[in-house]
Design a protein around this motif. Sequence first.
Motif, PDB file in Angstrom:
ATOM      1  N   THR A  69      42.896 -14.779 -24.513  1.00  0.00           N
ATOM      2  CA  THR A  69      42.750 -14.340 -23.127  1.00  0.00           C
ATOM      3  C   THR A  69      42.988 -12.839 -23.006  1.00  0.00           C
ATOM      4  O   THR A  69      42.229 -12.125 -22.335  1.00  0.00           O
ATOM      5  CB  THR A  69      43.737 -15.099 -22.220  1.00  0.00           C
ATOM      6  OG1 THR A  69      43.452 -16.499 -22.307  1.00  0.00           O
ATOM      7  CG2 THR A  69      43.624 -14.640 -20.780  1.00  0.00           C
ATOM      8  N   LEU A  70      44.035 -12.349 -23.660  1.00  0.00           N
ATOM      9  CA  LEU A  70      44.327 -10.914 -23.610  1.00  0.00           C
ATOM     10  C   LEU A  70      43.208 -10.094 -24.239  1.00  0.00           C
ATOM     11  O   LEU A  70      42.867  -9.011 -23.748  1.00  0.00           O
ATOM     12  CB  LEU A  70      45.666 -10.620 -24.299  1.00  0.00           C
ATOM     13  CG  LEU A  70      46.898 -11.201 -23.601  1.00  0.00           C
ATOM     14  CD1 LEU A  70      48.140 -11.000 -24.458  1.00  0.00           C
ATOM     15  CD2 LEU A  70      47.082 -10.598 -22.218  1.00  0.00           C
ATOM     16  N   LEU A  71      42.602 -10.604 -25.326  1.00  0.00           N
ATOM     17  CA  LEU A  71      41.479  -9.918 -25.941  1.00  0.00           C
ATOM     18  C   LEU A  71      40.291  -9.851 -24.985  1.00  0.00           C
ATOM     19  O   LEU A  71      39.629  -8.809 -24.874  1.00  0.00           O
ATOM     20  CB  LEU A  71      41.077 -10.592 -27.248  1.00  0.00           C
ATOM     21  CG  LEU A  71      42.023 -10.413 -28.422  1.00  0.00           C
ATOM     22  CD1 LEU A  71      41.607 -11.307 -29.591  1.00  0.00           C
ATOM     23  CD2 LEU A  71      42.063  -8.953 -28.867  1.00  0.00           C
ATOM     24  N   CYS A  72      40.025 -10.958 -24.316  1.00  0.00           N
ATOM     25  CA  CYS A  72      38.920 -10.982 -23.343  1.00  0.00           C
ATOM     26  C   CYS A  72      39.168  -9.979 -22.211  1.00  0.00           C
ATOM     27  O   CYS A  72      38.261  -9.251 -21.817  1.00  0.00           O
ATOM     28  CB  CYS A  72      38.764 -12.376 -22.757  1.00  0.00           C
ATOM     29  SG  CYS A  72      37.986 -13.560 -23.852  1.00  0.00           S
ATOM     30  N   GLU A  73      40.395  -9.964 -21.706  1.00  0.00           N
ATOM     31  CA  GLU A  73      40.718  -9.031 -20.622  1.00  0.00           C
ATOM     32  C   GLU A  73      40.598  -7.585 -21.047  1.00  0.00           C
ATOM     33  O   GLU A  73      40.319  -6.705 -20.231  1.00  0.00           O
ATOM     34  CB  GLU A  73      42.127  -9.317 -20.093  1.00  0.00           C
ATOM     35  CG  GLU A  73      42.227 -10.600 -19.311  1.00  0.00           C
ATOM     36  CD  GLU A  73      43.639 -10.898 -18.850  1.00  0.00           C
ATOM     37  OE1 GLU A  73      44.575 -10.199 -19.253  1.00  0.00           O
ATOM     38  OE2 GLU A  73      43.795 -11.857 -18.075  1.00  0.00           O
ATOM     39  N   ALA A  74      40.818  -7.329 -22.344  1.00  0.00           N
ATOM     40  CA  ALA A  74      40.729  -5.966 -22.856  1.00  0.00           C
ATOM     41  C   ALA A  74      39.305  -5.612 -23.294  1.00  0.00           C
ATOM     42  O   ALA A  74      39.063  -4.567 -23.880  1.00  0.00           O
ATOM     43  CB  ALA A  74      41.697  -5.781 -24.029  1.00  0.00           C
TER      44      ALA A  74
END
Length: 79
Positions: A69-74
């Motif tokens: 999720t954090l990768l997607c948000e970044a």
Amino acid sequence: DVLIGDTLCKILSEYLQHRNNVNVKSNFLFINNYDNPVTKSNIQKMKTKILRDTSIDIKFHDLRRLHGTLLCEANANMK
């Protein structure tokens, strides 16, 4: 092959430099205080202690999902 970013490369380089400074003899990257490799049971014990001390209810797979999720948000490249 697993590609890693510049930030992780820098952190690993600093970590390895630190290990060289304290004369670690092991060839393993992650070791315990006795120069032995960190095992699954070591990780499980640390996780149990952290969860007990913080009263957080999370499973290892949840961390994988969080990371994704954090990768997607970044806007990270998923490939």
